[in-house]
Design a protein around this motif. Structure first.
Motif, PDB file in Angstrom:
ATOM      1  N   LYS A  10       4.055  -5.203  -4.500  1.00  0.00           N
ATOM      2  CA  LYS A  10       4.374  -4.422  -5.700  1.00  0.00           C
ATOM      3  C   LYS A  10       3.065  -3.888  -6.275  1.00  0.00           C
ATOM      4  CE  LYS A  10       7.180  -4.904  -9.920  1.00  0.00           C
ATOM      5  NZ  LYS A  10       6.233  -4.808 -11.031  1.00  0.00           N
ATOM      6  N   ARG A  11       3.060  -2.604  -6.568  1.00  0.00           N
ATOM      7  CA  ARG A  11       1.830  -1.965  -7.038  1.00  0.00           C
ATOM      8  C   ARG A  11       1.346  -2.617  -8.328  1.00  0.00           C
ATOM      9  NH1 ARG A  11       2.566   4.038  -7.055  1.00  0.00           N
ATOM     10  NH2 ARG A  11       2.526   3.598  -4.831  1.00  0.00           N
ATOM     11  N   PRO A  12       0.088  -3.051  -8.366  1.00  0.00           N
ATOM     12  CA  PRO A  12      -0.445  -3.686  -9.589  1.00  0.00           C
ATOM     13  C   PRO A  12      -0.436  -2.706 -10.764  1.00  0.00           C
ATOM     14  CG  PRO A  12      -1.998  -3.892  -7.737  1.00  0.00           C
ATOM     15  CD  PRO A  12      -0.928  -2.945  -7.310  1.00  0.00           C
ATOM     16  N   ILE A  13      -0.236  -3.247 -11.957  1.00  0.00           N
ATOM     17  CA  ILE A  13      -0.249  -2.406 -13.160  1.00  0.00           C
ATOM     18  C   ILE A  13      -1.699  -2.151 -13.561  1.00  0.00           C
ATOM     19  CG2 ILE A  13       0.430  -2.232 -15.592  1.00  0.00           C
ATOM     20  CD1 ILE A  13       2.711  -4.248 -14.900  1.00  0.00           C
ATOM     21  N   LYS A  14      -2.058  -0.862 -13.595  1.00  0.00           N
ATOM     22  CA  LYS A  14      -3.389  -0.486 -14.094  1.00  0.00           C
ATOM     23  C   LYS A  14      -3.158   0.292 -15.384  1.00  0.00           C
ATOM     24  CE  LYS A  14      -5.502  -0.762  -9.541  1.00  0.00           C
ATOM     25  NZ  LYS A  14      -6.041  -0.047  -8.385  1.00  0.00           N
ATOM     26  N   THR A  15      -3.275   1.607 -15.334  1.00  0.00           N
ATOM     27  CA  THR A  15      -2.969   2.388 -16.547  1.00  0.00           C
ATOM     28  C   THR A  15      -1.473   2.671 -16.654  1.00  0.00           C
ATOM     29  OG1 THR A  15      -3.518   4.365 -15.295  1.00  0.00           O
ATOM     30  CG2 THR A  15      -5.229   3.486 -16.718  1.00  0.00           C
ATOM     31  N   ILE A  16      -0.788   2.715 -15.485  1.00  0.00           N
ATOM     32  CA  ILE A  16       0.650   3.025 -15.445  1.00  0.00           C
ATOM     33  C   ILE A  16       1.377   1.902 -14.727  1.00  0.00           C
ATOM     34  CG2 ILE A  16       2.395   4.645 -14.522  1.00  0.00           C
ATOM     35  CD1 ILE A  16       0.847   6.079 -16.566  1.00  0.00           C
ATOM     36  N   ASP A  17       2.543   1.499 -15.281  1.00  0.00           N
ATOM     37  CA  ASP A  17       3.408   0.546 -14.579  1.00  0.00           C
ATOM     38  C   ASP A  17       4.425   1.346 -13.766  1.00  0.00           C
ATOM     39  OD1 ASP A  17       5.096  -1.403 -13.669  1.00  0.00           O
ATOM     40  OD2 ASP A  17       5.622  -2.205 -15.649  1.00  0.00           O
ATOM     41  N   TYR A  18       4.247   1.355 -12.431  1.00  0.00           N
ATOM     42  CA  TYR A  18       5.154   2.117 -11.561  1.00  0.00           C
ATOM     43  C   TYR A  18       6.422   1.334 -11.222  1.00  0.00           C
ATOM     44  CZ  TYR A  18       1.866   5.940 -10.882  1.00  0.00           C
ATOM     45  OH  TYR A  18       1.055   7.029 -11.084  1.00  0.00           O
ATOM     46  N   GLY A  19       6.569   0.127 -11.783  1.00  0.00           N
ATOM     47  CA  GLY A  19       7.768  -0.657 -11.528  1.00  0.00           C
ATOM     48  C   GLY A  19       7.811  -1.164 -10.099  1.00  0.00           C
ATOM     49  N   PHE A  20       8.973  -0.991  -9.465  1.00  0.00           N
ATOM     50  CA  PHE A  20       9.168  -1.516  -8.104  1.00  0.00           C
ATOM     51  C   PHE A  20       8.675  -0.510  -7.049  1.00  0.00           C
ATOM     52  CE2 PHE A  20      12.215  -3.832 -10.714  1.00  0.00           C
ATOM     53  CZ  PHE A  20      11.887  -5.133 -10.374  1.00  0.00           C
ATOM     54  N   ALA A  21       7.413  -0.131  -7.185  1.00  0.00           N
ATOM     55  CA  ALA A  21       6.753   0.726  -6.195  1.00  0.00           C
ATOM     56  C   ALA A  21       5.925  -0.163  -5.285  1.00  0.00           C
ATOM     57  CB  ALA A  21       5.870   1.750  -6.892  1.00  0.00           C
ATOM     58  N   GLY A  22       5.936   0.145  -3.995  1.00  0.00           N
ATOM     59  CA  GLY A  22       5.257  -0.719  -3.028  1.00  0.00           C
ATOM     60  C   GLY A  22       4.061  -0.059  -2.382  1.00  0.00           C
ATOM     61  N   ASP A  23       2.987  -0.816  -2.214  1.00  0.00           N
ATOM     62  CA  ASP A  23       1.818  -0.375  -1.448  1.00  0.00           C
ATOM     63  C   ASP A  23       1.791  -1.139  -0.131  1.00  0.00           C
ATOM     64  OD1 ASP A  23       0.926   1.374  -3.465  1.00  0.00           O
ATOM     65  OD2 ASP A  23      -0.083  -0.254  -4.520  1.00  0.00           O
ATOM     66  N   VAL A  24       1.762  -0.402   0.975  1.00  0.00           N
ATOM     67  CA  VAL A  24       1.890  -1.012   2.314  1.00  0.00           C
ATOM     68  C   VAL A  24       0.703  -1.923   2.614  1.00  0.00           C
ATOM     69  CG1 VAL A  24       2.034  -0.548   4.803  1.00  0.00           C
ATOM     70  CG2 VAL A  24       3.280   0.910   3.181  1.00  0.00           C
ATOM     71  N   LYS A  25       1.017  -3.120   3.110  1.00  0.00           N
ATOM     72  CA  LYS A  25      -0.016  -4.086   3.492  1.00  0.00           C
ATOM     73  C   LYS A  25      -0.020  -4.373   4.988  1.00  0.00           C
ATOM     74  CE  LYS A  25      -1.972  -4.392  -0.254  1.00  0.00           C
ATOM     75  NZ  LYS A  25      -3.329  -3.877  -0.323  1.00  0.00           N
ATOM     76  N   LYS A  26       1.144  -4.276   5.628  1.00  0.00           N
ATOM     77  CA  LYS A  26       1.211  -4.645   7.045  1.00  0.00           C
ATOM     78  C   LYS A  26       2.356  -3.924   7.736  1.00  0.00           C
ATOM     79  CE  LYS A  26       1.236  -8.750  10.005  1.00  0.00           C
ATOM     80  NZ  LYS A  26       1.517 -10.189  10.099  1.00  0.00           N
ATOM     81  N   VAL A  27       2.112  -3.500   8.983  1.00  0.00           N
ATOM     82  CA  VAL A  27       3.165  -2.946   9.835  1.00  0.00           C
ATOM     83  C   VAL A  27       3.316  -3.850  11.053  1.00  0.00           C
ATOM     84  CG1 VAL A  27       3.798  -0.999  11.317  1.00  0.00           C
ATOM     85  CG2 VAL A  27       2.804  -0.554   9.076  1.00  0.00           C
ATOM     86  N   ASN A  28       4.551  -4.286  11.314  1.00  0.00           N
ATOM     87  CA  ASN A  28       4.837  -5.121  12.489  1.00  0.00           C
ATOM     88  C   ASN A  28       5.571  -4.255  13.515  1.00  0.00           C
ATOM     89  OD1 ASN A  28       3.881  -7.662  11.341  1.00  0.00           O
ATOM     90  ND2 ASN A  28       5.631  -7.516   9.973  1.00  0.00           N
ATOM     91  N   THR A  29       4.975  -4.105  14.681  1.00  0.00           N
ATOM     92  CA  THR A  29       5.510  -3.133  15.647  1.00  0.00           C
ATOM     93  C   THR A  29       6.328  -3.758  16.771  1.00  0.00           C
ATOM     94  OG1 THR A  29       3.420  -3.233  16.872  1.00  0.00           O
ATOM     95  CG2 THR A  29       3.642  -1.493  15.225  1.00  0.00           C
ATOM     96  N   LYS A  30       6.477  -5.098  16.790  1.00  0.00           N
ATOM     97  CA  LYS A  30       7.160  -5.745  17.927  1.00  0.00           C
ATOM     98  C   LYS A  30       8.564  -5.207  18.150  1.00  0.00           C
ATOM     99  CE  LYS A  30       5.122 -10.187  19.014  1.00  0.00           C
ATOM    100  NZ  LYS A  30       5.239 -11.657  18.929  1.00  0.00           N
ATOM    101  N   ALA A  31       9.374  -5.184  17.098  1.00  0.00           N
ATOM    102  CA  ALA A  31      10.754  -4.699  17.235  1.00  0.00           C
ATOM    103  C   ALA A  31      10.779  -3.221  17.624  1.00  0.00           C
ATOM    104  CB  ALA A  31      11.527  -4.914  15.934  1.00  0.00           C
ATOM    105  N   LEU A  32       9.857  -2.451  17.048  1.00  0.00           N
ATOM    106  CA  LEU A  32       9.798  -1.017  17.354  1.00  0.00           C
ATOM    107  C   LEU A  32       9.427  -0.772  18.811  1.00  0.00           C
ATOM    108  CD1 LEU A  32       7.995   0.355  14.163  1.00  0.00           C
ATOM    109  CD2 LEU A  32      10.446   0.276  14.634  1.00  0.00           C
TER     110      LEU A  32
END
Length: 258
Positions: free
Chosen positions: A110-132
């Motif tokens: 969940k995107r950290p609150i800095k000047t704006i609270d974007y709520g349930f916005a996500g910043d990508v941390k990891k992609v798992n490619t096994k299933a793909l």
């Protein structure tokens, strides 16, 4: 090593039924492994207004409260995603719809609150490619919407350009990856009023100059930042332009290089 195309489409294609149908018919003919990433278009905002839920934006980014997250999950992962998959099946392209939660493919925080609270916005941390990898090696095309998860049961609204970039990077350990951003312009323009003023090649040095001279600004900056992030992380080719560039590479478009 096989080459894979990761292709992102936006509202200019999604919001027009005829344009979407034409694009998907052509997309189905692209040979070799491919991944499609789509944004949400205008439908989520339209539905929110019908339900009297305020649409809040900041610098083009949606502020996602709990009610808005419910709507975009229904629209992005439901109606739009499944409609695209069904049309691809009709064009003999075997496809499976994905959010980042499916197959644990894309993990965000969940995107950290800095000047704006974007709520349930996500910043990508990891992609798992096994299933793909299993699907792609069996000629099945993944179709991703702009929803990820945090591995603790929470879905998150995530920028579709970022998802495309991170998928291309994640898949670069298995394939030669090419990333294509399809939007309504012929490419990155020197003059926003002049459609043919396409900058055909942008590298790290020229990008800096273009920003300093205010030729590239505002909405194009996040897209180009995603492009350079990808090209610096092992993605072989990144292009921006109208979707025609996928089917006739001589059409004008912008190529991003190191």
């Amino acid at each position: 090593m096989k080459t894979i195309k990761v292709i992102k489409i936006g509202g200019n294609i999604i919001d027009n039924k005829e344009v979407l149908a034409t694009f998907l018919k052509s997309f189905a003919t692209i040979s070799g492994p491919k991944v499609l990433v789509h944004g949400g278009g205008k439908l989520a905002s339209k539905l929110a207004k019908q339900m009297n839920i305020p649409v809040k934006m900041n610098e083009g980014r949606r502020i996602t409260d709990a009610e808005t997250l419910d709507i975009i999950t229904m629209v992005y992962a439901g109606k739009i995603n499944k409609n695209i998959v069904a049309q691809l099946q009709a064009n003999n392209c075997n496809a499976i719809g994905f959010s980042g939660a499916d197959g644990n493919t894309i993990v965000s925080i969940k995107r950290p609150i800095k000047t704006i609270d974007y709520g349930f916005a996500g910043d990508v941390k990891k992609v798992n490619t096994k299933a793909l990898e299993v699907l792609l090696n069996n000629t099945i095309t993944p179709v991703f919407c702009a929803i990820t998860h945090d591995t603790n049961g929470q879905l998150l609204n995530t920028n579709a350009d970022t998802i495309a970039s991170e998928l291309a990077i994640g898949l670069s350990s298995i394939f030669n990856t090419e990333l294509y951003y399809c939007f309504e312009k012929n490419g990155v323009l020197k003059d926003i009023e002049y459609e043919d003023s396409v900058i055909e090649n942008i590298n790290t040095k020229s990008y800096k100059t273009l920003k300093e001279n205010n030729i590239i600004f505002e909405g194009m900056l996040p897209k180009l930042n995603n492009c350079f992030h990808a090209i610096n992380k092992n993605v072989q080719k990144v292009c921006i332009g109208k979707s025609d560039m996928l089917f006739n590479f001589n059409n004008k478009h912008t190529t991003i290089t190191k």
